[in-house]
Design an enzyme around this catalytic site. Sequence first.
Site, PDB file in Angstrom:
ATOM      1  CE  LYS A  73      -4.487   0.923   0.448  1.00  0.00           C
ATOM      2  NZ  LYS A  73      -5.589   0.081  -0.033  1.00  0.00           N
TER       3      LYS A  73
ATOM      4  N   GLY B  98     -25.914   1.900   1.157  1.00  0.00           N
ATOM      5  CA  GLY B  98     -25.052   2.609   0.204  1.00  0.00           C
ATOM      6  C   GLY B  98     -25.290   2.075  -1.194  1.00  0.00           C
ATOM      7  CB  VAL B  99     -27.776   2.362  -3.711  1.00  0.00           C
ATOM      8  CG1 VAL B  99     -28.433   1.201  -2.995  1.00  0.00           C
ATOM      9  CG2 VAL B  99     -28.471   3.672  -3.339  1.00  0.00           C
ATOM     10  N   GLY B 100     -24.145   3.234  -4.194  1.00  0.00           N
ATOM     11  CA  GLY B 100     -23.234   3.899  -5.123  1.00  0.00           C
ATOM     12  C   GLY B 100     -22.854   2.932  -6.228  1.00  0.00           C
TER      13      GLY B 100
ATOM     14  CB  VAL C 152     -20.066  -1.645  -5.090  1.00  0.00           C
ATOM     15  CG1 VAL C 152     -20.249  -3.117  -4.734  1.00  0.00           C
ATOM     16  CG2 VAL C 152     -18.646  -1.395  -5.589  1.00  0.00           C
TER      17      VAL C 152
HETATM   18  P1  NAI Z   1     -19.408   4.941  -3.974  1.00  0.00           P
HETATM   19  O1  NAI Z   1     -18.776   6.177  -3.421  1.00  0.00           O
HETATM   20  O2  NAI Z   1     -19.724   4.862  -5.427  1.00  0.00           O
HETATM   21  O3  NAI Z   1     -20.772   4.640  -3.175  1.00  0.00           O
HETATM   22  C1  NAI Z   1     -20.912   4.771  -1.803  1.00  0.00           C
HETATM   23  C2  NAI Z   1     -22.364   5.118  -1.520  1.00  0.00           C
HETATM   24  O4  NAI Z   1     -22.571   5.073  -0.105  1.00  0.00           O
HETATM   25  C3  NAI Z   1     -22.776   6.506  -1.989  1.00  0.00           C
HETATM   26  O5  NAI Z   1     -24.010   6.432  -2.663  1.00  0.00           O
HETATM   27  C4  NAI Z   1     -22.882   7.301  -0.687  1.00  0.00           C
HETATM   28  O6  NAI Z   1     -23.860   8.335  -0.752  1.00  0.00           O
HETATM   29  C5  NAI Z   1     -23.300   6.216   0.285  1.00  0.00           C
HETATM   30  N1  NAI Z   1     -23.014   6.461   1.696  1.00  0.00           N
HETATM   31  C6  NAI Z   1     -21.926   7.044   2.242  1.00  0.00           C
HETATM   32  N2  NAI Z   1     -22.020   7.027   3.593  1.00  0.00           N
HETATM   33  C7  NAI Z   1     -23.172   6.395   3.893  1.00  0.00           C
HETATM   34  C8  NAI Z   1     -23.817   6.042   5.104  1.00  0.00           C
HETATM   35  N3  NAI Z   1     -23.286   6.336   6.290  1.00  0.00           N
HETATM   36  N4  NAI Z   1     -25.012   5.401   5.046  1.00  0.00           N
HETATM   37  C9  NAI Z   1     -25.551   5.093   3.849  1.00  0.00           C
HETATM   38  N5  NAI Z   1     -24.993   5.403   2.668  1.00  0.00           N
HETATM   39  C10 NAI Z   1     -23.823   6.042   2.688  1.00  0.00           C
HETATM   40  O7  NAI Z   1     -18.432   3.751  -3.536  1.00  0.00           O
HETATM   41  P2  NAI Z   1     -18.341   2.272  -4.159  1.00  0.00           P
HETATM   42  O8  NAI Z   1     -17.295   2.226  -5.216  1.00  0.00           O
HETATM   43  O9  NAI Z   1     -19.712   1.786  -4.451  1.00  0.00           O
HETATM   44  O10 NAI Z   1     -17.745   1.456  -2.917  1.00  0.00           O
HETATM   45  C11 NAI Z   1     -18.567   1.153  -1.798  1.00  0.00           C
HETATM   46  C12 NAI Z   1     -17.698   0.520  -0.718  1.00  0.00           C
HETATM   47  O11 NAI Z   1     -17.069  -0.658  -1.208  1.00  0.00           O
HETATM   48  C13 NAI Z   1     -16.553   1.416  -0.217  1.00  0.00           C
HETATM   49  O12 NAI Z   1     -16.361   1.189   1.164  1.00  0.00           O
HETATM   50  C14 NAI Z   1     -15.350   0.919  -1.001  1.00  0.00           C
HETATM   51  O13 NAI Z   1     -14.146   1.149  -0.294  1.00  0.00           O
HETATM   52  C15 NAI Z   1     -15.657  -0.563  -1.057  1.00  0.00           C
HETATM   53  N6  NAI Z   1     -15.002  -1.252  -2.170  1.00  0.00           N
HETATM   54  C16 NAI Z   1     -15.227  -0.841  -3.453  1.00  0.00           C
HETATM   55  C17 NAI Z   1     -14.605  -1.485  -4.500  1.00  0.00           C
HETATM   56  C18 NAI Z   1     -14.851  -1.090  -5.918  1.00  0.00           C
HETATM   57  O14 NAI Z   1     -14.455  -1.857  -6.811  1.00  0.00           O
HETATM   58  N7  NAI Z   1     -15.507   0.036  -6.191  1.00  0.00           N
HETATM   59  C19 NAI Z   1     -13.662  -2.610  -4.263  1.00  0.00           C
HETATM   60  C20 NAI Z   1     -13.566  -3.027  -2.868  1.00  0.00           C
HETATM   61  C21 NAI Z   1     -14.203  -2.324  -1.875  1.00  0.00           C
END
Ligand code: NAI
Length: 351
Positions: free
Chosen positions: A79, A181-183, A185
Amino acid sequence: MFEDLLRSWDGEEVALRFDEPTGTWMFVCVHSTVLGPGGGGTRMKVYAEAADALRDGLRLSAAMTSKNAIAGLPLGGGKAVLAVPEIPQGEERRMLLLRYAALVESLHGTYWTACDMNTSPADMDVIGERCSTVLGRTEANGGSGTSAPATADGVFVGIRAAVEHAFGSASLVDRTVLVQGVGAVGRLLAESLHEAGATLILTDVDEARASALADVLGAKVVPADAAIETECDVFSPCATGGVLSEETIPRLRCRIVAGAANNQLGTAEDADRLAEREILYAPDCVVNAGGVIHLASLEMLGEDVAKRDERIRAIADTLTEVFELAEREGISTGAAAERMARARIAAGSAA
Ligand code: NAI
């Protein structure tokens, strides 16, 4: 302070540099190269003290050793942390990344980097100008595109494996899954769960985002601060880390926790707290490995999509092994995952 941290660490090497033009500390932490070069992203962050950044790098690189080992990848753990006084933009950012790239290149392949907090595929393109060991560039520059779909696929097969272990059938029909969290992933995961017949509850701090998706999928929405206490079969954290703690675990009303978020446990003891409550915890380092599998498989190992997907599907088998080992040994699933990772590394060092 640096010396104390380094002496108490069990990793292989740390390359550090102070970047005078920007006042940035660079720490490249290579925890293990037993199974292959140390792999893990480059984090850019403002820290109160440089030592906090080094501490983060040391801890996160060790976690990558376990994650990559348990994913069955020929990668060790690493890292890098760029401890910036403020997040740089424009030309200043580009020049910083080029100097950082030269540092990584000087390690002669010991460390492979990728995106992490505050670094993007466009940043990987810049790093790639001076460094050959970089994953996750833009597709225009030979990268393999977003890893979110692969991560969501891995979490989906992980949830099925956990449901099968807990309820005796992998069917998701009549199972209720709460996606927090519906981002990138969480949205894709919710779509797959919907297709498989699960009853969905969605939550997001961006309530409009959750509601819009819920309308499409016929799901229910709960406010973000009600997620922990909402009754469901599977709670799937896909937002931020640290959601499982001494404070939240007693309030959970689910049978399974399985989600994409990194570092879901506040402390290692929280895995025991979940086990005491008979909540089946799918360790995040196992269940969210689809992203790193995607990058390593397609960009580093030169595999095709079919082979990548086979590796992602194998997350289900690994998870089942973790659950069975935990039961046999009377340990938490977190401890079981760590034990399996160590066994794979030990076998690798003996080979
Ligand atoms: P993203 O930023 O696209 O989505 C995160 C979502 O969670 C957003 O819609 C945000 O508004 C929401 N959010 C934030 N805080 C919140 C809370 N307290 N309660 C409810 N919703 C909340 O992130 P992504 O890429 O979807 O990743 C999600 C998680 O998975 C992160 O923790 C990331 O580190 C982890 N992850 C992602 C990977 C990837 O390939 N994108 C790989 C491995 C882990």
